[in-house]
Design an enzyme around this catalytic site. Structure first.
Site, short mmCIF file in Angstrom:
data_model
loop_
_atom_site.label_atom_id
_atom_site.label_comp_id
_atom_site.label_asym_id
_atom_site.label_seq_id
_atom_site.Cartn_x
_atom_site.Cartn_y
_atom_site.Cartn_z
CE1 TYR A 229 -3.57 2.82 0.73
CE2 TYR A 229 -2.73 3.68 2.38
CZ TYR A 229 -3.56 2.85 0.86
OH TYR A 229 -4.68 4.53 1.55
CE1 TYR A 239 -0.23 0.53 5.31
CE2 TYR A 239 1.72 0.93 4.23
CZ TYR A 239 1.22 0.40 4.43
OH TYR A 239 0.76 -1.08 3.85
P1 NAD Z 1 -6.04 -8.93 7.47
O1 NAD Z 1 -5.98 -8.97 8.06
O2 NAD Z 1 -7.44 -8.85 6.53
O3 NAD Z 1 -5.74 -10.58 6.75
C1 NAD Z 1 -4.48 -11.20 7.21
C2 NAD Z 1 -3.80 -12.94 6.69
O4 NAD Z 1 -3.11 -13.16 7.04
C3 NAD Z 1 -5.32 -13.90 7.39
O5 NAD Z 1 -5.59 -15.00 6.85
C4 NAD Z 1 -4.64 -14.13 9.27
O6 NAD Z 1 -4.85 -15.47 9.53
C5 NAD Z 1 -3.02 -14.30 8.12
N1 NAD Z 1 -2.09 -14.50 9.29
C6 NAD Z 1 -1.84 -13.40 9.86
N2 NAD Z 1 -0.53 -13.68 10.96
C7 NAD Z 1 -0.47 -14.83 10.65
C8 NAD Z 1 0.51 -15.88 10.81
N3 NAD Z 1 1.21 -15.78 11.53
N4 NAD Z 1 0.45 -17.88 10.29
C9 NAD Z 1 -0.32 -17.86 9.53
N5 NAD Z 1 -1.72 -16.52 8.97
C10 NAD Z 1 -1.26 -15.86 9.85
O7 NAD Z 1 -4.80 -8.34 6.39
P2 NAD Z 1 -5.21 -7.32 4.59
O8 NAD Z 1 -5.78 -5.83 4.78
O9 NAD Z 1 -5.74 -8.33 3.24
O10 NAD Z 1 -3.65 -7.39 4.45
C11 NAD Z 1 -3.20 -8.69 3.87
C12 NAD Z 1 -1.68 -7.68 2.96
O11 NAD Z 1 -2.35 -6.25 1.79
C13 NAD Z 1 -0.73 -7.30 3.78
O12 NAD Z 1 0.38 -6.91 3.27
C14 NAD Z 1 -1.61 -5.32 3.26
O13 NAD Z 1 -0.63 -4.70 3.87
C15 NAD Z 1 -1.99 -5.15 2.51
N6 NAD Z 1 -3.24 -4.70 1.94
C16 NAD Z 1 -4.03 -3.83 2.58
C17 NAD Z 1 -4.48 -2.80 1.80
C18 NAD Z 1 -5.44 -2.17 3.67
O14 NAD Z 1 -6.27 -1.20 3.52
N7 NAD Z 1 -6.21 -3.89 3.76
C19 NAD Z 1 -4.76 -2.11 1.30
C20 NAD Z 1 -3.51 -2.55 0.35
C21 NAD Z 1 -2.48 -3.83 1.01
#
Ligand code: NAD
Length: 400
Positions: A229, A239
């Site tokens: 992001y 961020y």
């Molecule tokens: P989320 O919290 O919804 O999902 C995180 C996932 O990681 C879950 O499936 C969780 O079970 C898993 N997880 C966490 N710790 C773990 C571990 N130790 N072992 C196994 N699984 C584990 O997060 P998200 O917002 O979907 O983020 C996912 C990626 O997308 C990240 O890299 C984030 O930076 C990126 N991202 C998010 C956004 C946003 O606005 N949410 C925007 C752009 C990019």
């Protein structure tokens, strides 16, 4: 086994309960969206999603399975319900996903455990060999968001969300009280930065890809993608230029290294920069919920609003598959945050930012949209669910 009436119990940026049937309904909504699109031509057929139970990883699993007919192996860290205590939303999302995959005749295997550990990587490799088509995979999605990681050196590192330059004074939203207030975030130490890079940087993605390659389970042409992001200037101190931004720089470094490895298989590795959405991870970042509430109103008015599933479907349809080529930015990243970052959307946010106060918040923001998405992440507010009825909180995950 225990039947419970499950009500939301929100504590700050988390809801400590989640509804099994509501989570399953939210997964079905995402599946319905994918099915409303044309099937993905040349899409993945055997997919590993690391972080597959919520947010961007869950949507990646759904698009791969229901848009491309892929067998999916999902890895996550979640908790089933026990006694009278409901489980975590990611557990229930996965139970819902397995049920739908089974109905559709799609293979679904899930492994619950610590993705950062060597043991789990071995377990996943064994599952790929014994359960996935041809014993190999053609896409690896790396979508972990975690506050801590125990690395191979046995040390548990913690990630923090802090600025790295001067302390950051900013507008923030108290989502509980719907109050726009000021926060001051203290500057990270060098150790804070190093630890955040250990948790959210690219080292573990590299370990995964090296382990999968070493085990011979990557198909020719296999791709791997990790999510990042960037966001608007108003959030950069916390961020992009903050501890998490340093970790994302390291993710890009790892992406370039992994790309060289993947080229040996005529494949590729890249980072996709995604749009701001409401997930468990993003709700916890100071300033971001305020920005997201404004952004949603602006993008909905323009007709360009997207959630996780629309973003990932667009990544698959317009960039990765359907005979398309990846469209890289000047730093070699794929940008599906392009609509969020368009000049007119960002100007609208920039112009509004100084005007937002508790009093004017409703006029400028789509807080209802923010809250709806937040509650949906925990299975609440879904149509057709009787939230007064007791429901079984212990759900099994059977391979489909
Ligand atoms: P989320 O919290 O919804 O999902 C995180 C996932 O990681 C879950 O499936 C969780 O079970 C898993 N997880 C966490 N710790 C773990 C571990 N130790 N072992 C196994 N699984 C584990 O997060 P998200 O917002 O979907 O983020 C996912 C990626 O997308 C990240 O890299 C984030 O930076 C990126 N991202 C998010 C956004 C946003 O606005 N949410 C925007 C752009 C990019």
């Amino acid at each position: 086994m225990s039947q419970q009436v499950v009500k939301p119990r929100v504590r700050g940026f988390i809801c400590i309960t989640s509804h099994p049937d509501g989570c399953a309904a939210a997964v079905r909504e995402q599946i319905a969206y994918v099915k409303s699109r044309q099937p993905i031509e040349g899409g993945p057929k055997s997919v590993l999603v690391i972080g597959a139970s919520t947010g961007y990883g869950l949507s990646s699993r759904i698009s791969a399975a229901f848009g491309s007919g892929a067998a999916t192996l999902g890895v996550f860290f979640e908790r089933n319900g026990e006694g009278d205590k409901p489980g975590s939303p990611g557990w229930y999302n996965t139970a819902g996903f397995h049920a739908e995959a089974k109905k559709a005749g799609l293979k679904a295997v899930s492994i619950n455990g610590d993705a950062f550990s060597a043991e789990l990587k071995t377990q996943v490799i064994d599952a790929i060999k014994s359960k996935m088509p041809g014993g190999k995979i053609d896409l690896v999605v790396y979508s972990l968001a975690s506050p801590r990681r125990t690395a191979p050196d046995g040390v548990t590192y913690k990630s923090v969300l802090k600025p790295t330059g001067a302390p950051f004074h900013a507008k923030n939203l108290d989502t509980d009280r719907k109050v726009v207030n000021d926060v001051t975030l203290e500057t990270a130490s060098a150790d804070d930065i190093a630890q955040t890079v250990k948790v959210m940087g690219g080292e573990d993605w590299e370990l995964w890809m090296n382990a999968l390659d070493g085990a011979g389970v990557l198909k020719e042409g296999c791709q791997t993608v990790a999510y990042s992001y960037i966001g608007p200037r108003v959030t950069w101190p916390i961020y992009k230029d903050g501890t998490i931004g340093k970790a994302k720089e390291d993710l890009e470094r790892a992406g370039r290294k992994i790309d060289s490895l993947m080229k040996l298989h005529r494949g590729r590795a890249f980072v996709s920069v995604n749009k701001a959405v409401v997930t468990q991870a993003s709700s916890a970042i100071p300033v971001v919920p305020l920005y997201v509430s404004l952004l949603f109103k602006i993008m909905k008015a323009k007709g360009t609003h997207e959630g996780c599933i629309e973003q990932i479907q667009r990544l698959f349809e317009k960039q990765m598959y359907n005979g398309n080529a990846l469209d890289f930015d000047e730093n070699g990243r794929v940008r599906i945050d392009d609509w969020e970052m368009s000049a007119d959307v960002q100007k609208a946010v920039f112009d509004l930012w100084p005007q937002v106060t508790t009093e004017t918040f409703d006029a400028h923001a789509d807080f209802a949209g923010y809250q709806t998405d937040f509650m949906k992440n925990f299975g609440f507010g879904l149509a057709g669910i009787d939230y007064e009825a007791p429901t079984e909180v212990e759900r099994t995950l059977e391979d489909a």
